[in-house]
Design a protein around this motif. Structure first.
Motif, mmCIF file in Angstrom:
data_model
loop_
_atom_site.group_PDB
_atom_site.id
_atom_site.type_symbol
_atom_site.label_atom_id
_atom_site.label_comp_id
_atom_site.label_asym_id
_atom_site.label_seq_id
_atom_site.Cartn_x
_atom_site.Cartn_y
_atom_site.Cartn_z
ATOM 1 N N MET A 47 0.847 -1.067 -0.121
ATOM 2 C CA MET A 47 0.053 -0.010 0.051
ATOM 3 C C MET A 47 1.010 1.234 -0.117
ATOM 4 O O MET A 47 1.727 1.298 0.667
ATOM 5 N N THR A 48 0.564 2.136 -1.010
ATOM 6 C CA THR A 48 1.370 3.462 -1.134
ATOM 7 C C THR A 48 0.430 4.493 -0.624
ATOM 8 O O THR A 48 0.886 5.463 0.027
ATOM 9 N N SER A 49 -0.790 4.617 -0.847
ATOM 10 C CA SER A 49 -1.665 5.620 -0.571
ATOM 11 C C SER A 49 -3.206 4.951 -0.378
ATOM 12 O O SER A 49 -3.359 4.299 -1.369
ATOM 13 N N PRO A 52 -4.389 -1.132 7.098
ATOM 14 C CA PRO A 52 -4.087 -2.081 5.791
ATOM 15 C C PRO A 52 -3.763 -3.538 5.803
ATOM 16 O O PRO A 52 -3.115 -3.865 7.109
ATOM 17 N N VAL A 53 -3.839 -4.442 4.896
ATOM 18 C CA VAL A 53 -3.628 -5.899 5.271
ATOM 19 C C VAL A 53 -2.094 -5.975 5.499
ATOM 20 O O VAL A 53 -2.019 -6.868 6.562
ATOM 21 N N ASN A 54 -1.219 -5.399 5.118
ATOM 22 C CA ASN A 54 0.191 -5.706 5.540
ATOM 23 C C ASN A 54 0.726 -4.437 6.608
ATOM 24 O O ASN A 54 1.687 -4.279 6.810
ATOM 25 N N GLY A 55 -0.399 -3.865 7.379
ATOM 26 C CA GLY A 55 0.063 -2.834 8.279
ATOM 27 C C GLY A 55 0.408 -1.386 7.567
ATOM 28 O O GLY A 55 0.650 -1.256 6.431
ATOM 29 N N TRP A 56 0.682 -0.528 8.475
ATOM 30 C CA TRP A 56 1.238 0.880 8.102
ATOM 31 C C TRP A 56 2.483 0.657 8.030
ATOM 32 O O TRP A 56 3.336 0.152 8.688
ATOM 33 N N ARG A 57 3.142 1.432 6.824
ATOM 34 C CA ARG A 57 4.714 1.514 6.572
ATOM 35 C C ARG A 57 4.973 2.846 6.554
ATOM 36 O O ARG A 57 4.053 3.621 6.208
ATOM 37 N N SER A 58 6.018 3.077 6.923
ATOM 38 C CA SER A 58 6.705 4.567 6.719
ATOM 39 C C SER A 58 6.263 4.988 5.478
ATOM 40 O O SER A 58 6.624 4.339 4.283
ATOM 41 N N LYS A 71 2.583 8.793 7.058
ATOM 42 C CA LYS A 71 3.066 7.954 8.032
ATOM 43 C C LYS A 71 4.361 8.089 8.236
ATOM 44 O O LYS A 71 5.336 7.922 7.331
ATOM 45 N N SER A 72 4.817 8.210 9.669
ATOM 46 C CA SER A 72 6.191 8.469 9.982
ATOM 47 C C SER A 72 6.534 7.409 11.194
ATOM 48 O O SER A 72 5.645 7.194 12.052
ATOM 49 N N ASN A 73 8.084 7.149 11.251
ATOM 50 C CA ASN A 73 8.164 6.396 12.445
ATOM 51 C C ASN A 73 8.860 7.191 13.403
ATOM 52 O O ASN A 73 10.228 7.660 12.763
#
Length: 156
Positions: A1-3, A17-23, A43-45
Protein backbone atom coordinates in the motif's frame (compact mmCIF):
# COMPACT_ATOMS: atom_id res chain seq x y z
CA UNK A 1 0.00 0.00 0.00
CA UNK A 2 1.34 3.41 -0.96
CA UNK A 3 -1.69 5.65 -0.52
CA UNK A 4 -5.39 5.55 0.31
CA UNK A 5 -8.22 8.03 -0.08
CA UNK A 6 -11.07 8.63 2.37
CA UNK A 7 -13.90 11.14 2.41
CA UNK A 8 -13.52 12.08 6.11
CA UNK A 9 -10.61 11.89 8.56
CA UNK A 10 -12.56 9.71 10.98
CA UNK A 11 -13.09 7.12 8.24
CA UNK A 12 -9.56 5.75 8.57
CA UNK A 13 -9.22 6.01 12.36
CA UNK A 14 -9.86 2.28 12.79
CA UNK A 15 -8.56 1.16 9.42
CA UNK A 16 -5.41 -0.96 9.14
CA UNK A 17 -4.06 -2.02 5.74
CA UNK A 18 -3.64 -5.77 5.13
CA UNK A 19 0.15 -5.53 5.59
CA UNK A 20 0.00 -2.81 8.26
CA UNK A 21 1.06 0.82 8.05
CA UNK A 22 4.53 1.45 6.67
CA UNK A 23 6.71 4.52 6.75
CA UNK A 24 5.71 7.09 4.08
CA UNK A 25 2.25 5.57 3.44
CA UNK A 26 -0.14 8.41 2.64
CA UNK A 27 -3.81 8.91 3.42
CA UNK A 28 -5.71 11.52 1.40
CA UNK A 29 -8.80 12.98 3.05
CA UNK A 30 -11.33 14.90 0.92
CA UNK A 31 -13.10 16.77 3.74
CA UNK A 32 -10.68 17.12 6.63
CA UNK A 33 -12.18 20.16 8.37
CA UNK A 34 -15.51 21.92 8.85
CA UNK A 35 -14.89 24.04 5.75
CA UNK A 36 -14.22 20.86 3.70
CA UNK A 37 -10.56 21.45 2.90
CA UNK A 38 -8.62 18.38 1.87
CA UNK A 39 -5.52 17.03 3.63
CA UNK A 40 -2.86 14.38 3.27
CA UNK A 41 -1.39 12.45 6.19
CA UNK A 42 2.04 10.85 5.90
CA UNK A 43 2.97 7.87 8.11
CA UNK A 44 6.28 8.38 9.85
CA UNK A 45 8.22 6.37 12.41
CA UNK A 46 9.21 8.67 15.27
CA UNK A 47 11.66 6.19 16.80
CA UNK A 48 14.66 4.66 15.12
CA UNK A 49 17.43 2.76 16.84
CA UNK A 50 20.83 4.44 16.93
CA UNK A 51 22.88 1.57 18.37
CA UNK A 52 22.73 -2.05 19.41
CA UNK A 53 24.33 -3.11 22.67
CA UNK A 54 25.95 -6.53 22.70
CA UNK A 55 28.18 -8.42 25.12
CA UNK A 56 31.91 -8.62 24.51
CA UNK A 57 31.73 -12.22 25.74
CA UNK A 58 29.11 -14.50 24.19
CA UNK A 59 27.35 -16.88 26.60
CA UNK A 60 25.16 -19.65 25.23
CA UNK A 61 21.65 -19.31 26.71
CA UNK A 62 22.83 -16.23 28.63
CA UNK A 63 19.55 -14.37 28.06
CA UNK A 64 21.35 -11.06 27.65
CA UNK A 65 18.79 -8.26 27.64
CA UNK A 66 16.32 -10.02 29.94
CA UNK A 67 15.97 -6.66 31.74
CA UNK A 68 17.24 -3.17 30.92
CA UNK A 69 17.42 -0.03 33.02
CA UNK A 70 18.82 3.39 32.15
CA UNK A 71 19.79 5.85 34.89
CA UNK A 72 17.66 9.03 35.06
CA UNK A 73 20.65 11.16 34.01
CA UNK A 74 21.27 8.88 30.99
CA UNK A 75 24.95 8.30 31.87
CA UNK A 76 24.69 4.59 32.65
CA UNK A 77 22.70 1.53 31.66
CA UNK A 78 22.49 -1.88 33.29
CA UNK A 79 21.42 -4.96 31.40
CA UNK A 80 20.39 -8.25 32.95
CA UNK A 81 21.78 -11.55 31.78
CA UNK A 82 19.93 -14.04 33.95
CA UNK A 83 21.31 -17.16 32.21
CA UNK A 84 24.97 -16.19 32.69
CA UNK A 85 27.28 -18.66 34.50
CA UNK A 86 24.87 -21.63 34.52
CA UNK A 87 21.86 -19.44 35.48
CA UNK A 88 23.52 -17.66 38.41
CA UNK A 89 22.99 -14.54 36.33
CA UNK A 90 24.81 -11.25 35.98
CA UNK A 91 24.38 -7.54 35.48
CA UNK A 92 26.31 -5.90 32.68
CA UNK A 93 27.02 -2.21 33.25
CA UNK A 94 27.45 0.27 30.40
CA UNK A 95 28.61 3.88 30.65
CA UNK A 96 28.17 6.85 28.36
CA UNK A 97 31.33 7.76 26.46
CA UNK A 98 32.48 11.21 25.35
CA UNK A 99 31.11 10.44 21.87
CA UNK A 100 27.62 9.85 23.30
CA UNK A 101 27.45 6.06 22.93
CA UNK A 102 27.12 3.43 25.64
CA UNK A 103 30.19 1.25 26.16
CA UNK A 104 30.40 -2.02 28.12
CA UNK A 105 32.05 -1.29 31.45
CA UNK A 106 31.74 -4.13 33.93
CA UNK A 107 30.03 -7.48 34.58
CA UNK A 108 28.71 -8.01 38.10
CA UNK A 109 28.08 -11.42 39.58
CA UNK A 110 26.43 -11.79 42.97
CA UNK A 111 28.49 -12.88 45.96
CA UNK A 112 25.28 -13.81 47.81
CA UNK A 113 24.97 -17.62 48.23
CA UNK A 114 22.31 -19.47 46.21
CA UNK A 115 21.75 -16.63 43.73
CA UNK A 116 19.86 -17.75 40.62
CA UNK A 117 18.72 -15.61 37.65
CA UNK A 118 20.36 -12.35 38.77
CA UNK A 119 19.31 -9.61 36.37
CA UNK A 120 15.81 -10.94 35.69
CA UNK A 121 14.55 -7.49 36.69
CA UNK A 122 16.38 -4.19 37.17
CA UNK A 123 15.76 -0.69 38.43
CA UNK A 124 18.36 2.03 38.62
CA UNK A 125 18.81 5.52 39.97
CA UNK A 126 21.87 7.67 39.35
CA UNK A 127 23.71 6.18 42.36
CA UNK A 128 22.11 2.79 42.93
CA UNK A 129 20.83 -0.32 41.18
CA UNK A 130 18.37 -2.93 42.43
CA UNK A 131 18.53 -6.31 40.70
CA UNK A 132 16.00 -9.10 40.97
CA UNK A 133 17.04 -12.73 41.25
CA UNK A 134 13.62 -14.40 41.57
CA UNK A 135 14.75 -18.03 41.39
CA UNK A 136 17.23 -17.69 44.29
CA UNK A 137 16.94 -19.87 47.41
CA UNK A 138 14.45 -22.34 45.92
CA UNK A 139 12.37 -19.60 44.24
CA UNK A 140 12.02 -17.46 47.37
CA UNK A 141 13.97 -14.80 45.48
CA UNK A 142 16.40 -11.99 46.21
CA UNK A 143 16.66 -8.33 45.40
CA UNK A 144 20.32 -7.36 45.51
CA UNK A 145 21.29 -3.69 45.65
CA UNK A 146 24.43 -2.12 44.27
CA UNK A 147 25.94 1.31 44.91
CA UNK A 148 27.47 3.35 42.10
CA UNK A 149 30.82 4.92 43.01
CA UNK A 150 32.12 8.27 41.76
CA UNK A 151 33.43 6.97 38.44
CA UNK A 152 30.47 4.71 37.77
CA UNK A 153 31.80 1.48 39.27
CA UNK A 154 29.07 -0.61 40.91
CA UNK A 155 29.72 -2.42 44.19
CA UNK A 156 27.50 -4.71 46.22
Amino acid sequence: MTSLRFEYGGDFANYTPVNGWRSNNKVWVDSDTVDSTWAVYNKSNPWQYNSVLTRSIYTSNGKFGSAVSLTPDGNFAVIGQQGYNSNVGAIVSYKLTASGSLSEDDTLISTVPNTVSLGASLSSGNLQVAAGAPASTSNKGYVITYKRETFGVLSQ
